[in-house]
Each structure stands twice: as structure tokens, then as C-alpha cells.
Design an enzyme around this catalytic site. Sequence first.
Site, PDB file in Angstrom:
ATOM      1  N   HIS A   3      39.642  48.245  10.105  1.00  0.00           N
ATOM      2  CA  HIS A   3      40.119  46.932  10.578  1.00  0.00           C
ATOM      3  C   HIS A   3      41.453  46.541   9.916  1.00  0.00           C
ATOM      4  O   HIS A   3      41.538  45.544   9.192  1.00  0.00           O
ATOM      5  CB  HIS A   3      39.061  45.844  10.345  1.00  0.00           C
ATOM      6  CG  HIS A   3      39.198  44.682  11.286  1.00  0.00           C
ATOM      7  ND1 HIS A   3      38.140  44.047  11.867  1.00  0.00           N
ATOM      8  CD2 HIS A   3      40.297  44.052  11.756  1.00  0.00           C
ATOM      9  CE1 HIS A   3      38.573  43.062  12.646  1.00  0.00           C
ATOM     10  NE2 HIS A   3      39.897  43.046  12.585  1.00  0.00           N
TER      11      HIS A   3
ATOM     12  N   GLU B  67      30.597  46.255  11.581  1.00  0.00           N
ATOM     13  CA  GLU B  67      31.466  46.544  10.452  1.00  0.00           C
ATOM     14  C   GLU B  67      31.127  45.688   9.234  1.00  0.00           C
ATOM     15  O   GLU B  67      30.653  44.561   9.419  1.00  0.00           O
ATOM     16  CB  GLU B  67      32.940  46.402  10.852  1.00  0.00           C
ATOM     17  CG  GLU B  67      33.399  45.028  11.278  1.00  0.00           C
ATOM     18  CD  GLU B  67      34.851  45.049  11.763  1.00  0.00           C
ATOM     19  OE1 GLU B  67      35.154  45.702  12.772  1.00  0.00           O
ATOM     20  OE2 GLU B  67      35.669  44.407  11.089  1.00  0.00           O
TER      21      GLU B  67
ATOM     22  N   ARG C 165      37.365  43.721  19.051  1.00  0.00           N
ATOM     23  CA  ARG C 165      36.177  43.495  18.235  1.00  0.00           C
ATOM     24  C   ARG C 165      35.202  44.617  18.543  1.00  0.00           C
ATOM     25  O   ARG C 165      35.096  45.076  19.699  1.00  0.00           O
ATOM     26  CB  ARG C 165      35.518  42.146  18.581  1.00  0.00           C
ATOM     27  CG  ARG C 165      36.240  40.935  18.022  1.00  0.00           C
ATOM     28  CD  ARG C 165      36.097  40.849  16.503  1.00  0.00           C
ATOM     29  NE  ARG C 165      36.741  39.697  15.916  1.00  0.00           N
ATOM     30  CZ  ARG C 165      37.967  39.691  15.397  1.00  0.00           C
ATOM     31  NH1 ARG C 165      38.699  40.785  15.395  1.00  0.00           N
ATOM     32  NH2 ARG C 165      38.453  38.585  14.826  1.00  0.00           N
TER      33      ARG C 165
END
Length: 317
Positions: A283, A265, A236
Site C-alpha cells: 500500500h 491488509e 482498495r
Amino acid sequence: MKLLITRPIDDLVLAQAEERFETTYRAGEVPMSAAEVTAALGEYDAILPTLGDAFTAAAIEAAGKPRCKVIGNFGVGYNHIDVAAAAKAGIAVSNTPDVLTDATADIAWTLILSTCRRAGEGERQLRAGEWKGFDPKGMLGTHVTGKTLGVIGMGRIGQAIAKRGHFGFDMPVVYFNRSAKELPFDARRIEDMHELLGVADIVVVAVPGGAETVRLIDRAAIAAMRKDTIFVNISRGEVVEEEALIDALEANAIGGAGLDVYEKEPYVPARLTALENCVLLPHLGSATVETRRAMAQMALDNIIAFAEGRAMPQRVN
Ligand code: DGY
């Protein structure tokens, strides 16, 4: 039962959901705001949300006694859901472990190899028409085979990354984890994370998100890396102090970075995209057709289990 699916998901799984529930789904990629979450908790019996949807304690508490009784999260990580607040409001929460382990380990390796071998930079050069031909001294990268791999977080995904390094790339593996692990390959546990950061040639972060790991890789941790360390994060964004990492990359204080996740993000700082010594992915950890279908199926199966009064196989609260 009324079900809300907060992003477009696999068509086959969606068809099953539509057959079983009165299903509504949000189009597009924008995460739900806290206000939207509160409204949805009052309107639907079940919600199938994903990364970024703001199930904060405040958003859940604002729903009072919510109509919603079950949240089947699409994703193994559920740090966007306050599971304690959900339990307090009588909402069961599940996630999707295991099915994305290999895909995520593969993306870590995509980042390791492309960062070490300067693949992003090389491809940009070629596409810009700037490649002048084979150059014995041009675009030299870091050799991967045989280097020491440091894994921070030896859970399912960390182990899958380490296994690839051990068996595929003949790498000695060192790891940092709360507890020692019984592993089917050689790996040495290092109890001091800063020591690991100085020992490993390639460091990969694979810890779960959440309050306990926020800024685990802070400025001091980044300073503990060597000038040639390659750093990869597939966990993360919040786990890394992004500004400190950018400072280190700008100063060439570490060898390079491969990132799949970012602090805020989908916002990625311009200072980061301006750099050549990092490879940046949007991602993509679990982004294969097979994996995303399996995740959708698992999230829905948990909701169906709840609806039928059975125990949810992947309940987390
Ligand atoms: C997860 O499942 O938590 C992943 O980050 C999505 O790829």
C-alpha cells in the site's frame, strides 16, 4: 481542544498540531480497534485517524453522545469511517483528496511497468545470484507502449493514470465509469465492464472503496479478462475477489497482476506471495515525503477550520 492523532505523521505538521491543540498521538502502525475508537470518541474533541481505524457504525453508536465533534481523516479513502453514523452522532468528517492523485497514479504505473516487464521476478533472480547473463529469450515480458489501457473508475486518480498512458505511452484508453467524462485526451467509454475487461491489454482499477464497489471485480469479471491481460489494483483490496484472482494467477488464466492493496491488509495470502506472475507492494500509493506531508497538512487544516468555526474545505458528510 483535545486532539488524538492515530499514527505518527510528518514532524512539521505535528508541531503545528501541538501548538494549536492538546495533542496525543498513538505510536506504531496498528489500526485502532472498534473499542479503542469508541473510547477515543468519548475522550477527545477531534481525531485525525487513517486507513484501517475502525470507525464503524457500531463503534460510533457505542459512544452515545460523543465528546468528539470532528474527524479529519488522513487519506482520500474513508471507507473505514461510517460517515452517515458519524453525521448522526454530530461528527463532521473530512478527507484529503487531490494531494495524493499524482503519487497514486505513479504507483499504478510502477505496477504496470514492473508487472509487464517482470521487474520483481528479475530482481529476485539477480539478488539470488541466479542470473547467468544476457539471454535473447530470457525473461521476456509484455510490451507496454501502444497497448490498450483500460481504466475502471475515471475519477481524479483514474484520469491521472490514463493521462500518463495516453501522453507517455501512446496508449488508446478505454474506461468504465458510472458517467461519461469530459477529458482533455482521447478515451472511449465502455458501458459494459466485462466488455472492457476483454478489450484492454492492461486493466487498472481506480474506483473508491465502500459498499458500492465491494467485489466489483468478482470471479466473473476476472473470467472476462484474457489470458494475456495485466491487471493492476491501486484502489482498495475489497474491490477485488482476491481468492478468484489468485486462482486465475495460479492457473495462468491472466497474464499477471500488480497489487498495492489487499482484502485483509496487512495480511497477504501465502498463495499470492508464492507466485511469480504478480508484483506486490505494501500500500505505497501515497507514500512520498511530499504527498504524506500534504495529506497531514490537509487533515489538520480541516480540523483547525472546524475548531475556528469555519466550513471544513474537504468535508465529506
Ligand atoms: C488513501 O488516501 O485513501 C490512500 O489509500 C492512502 O494511500
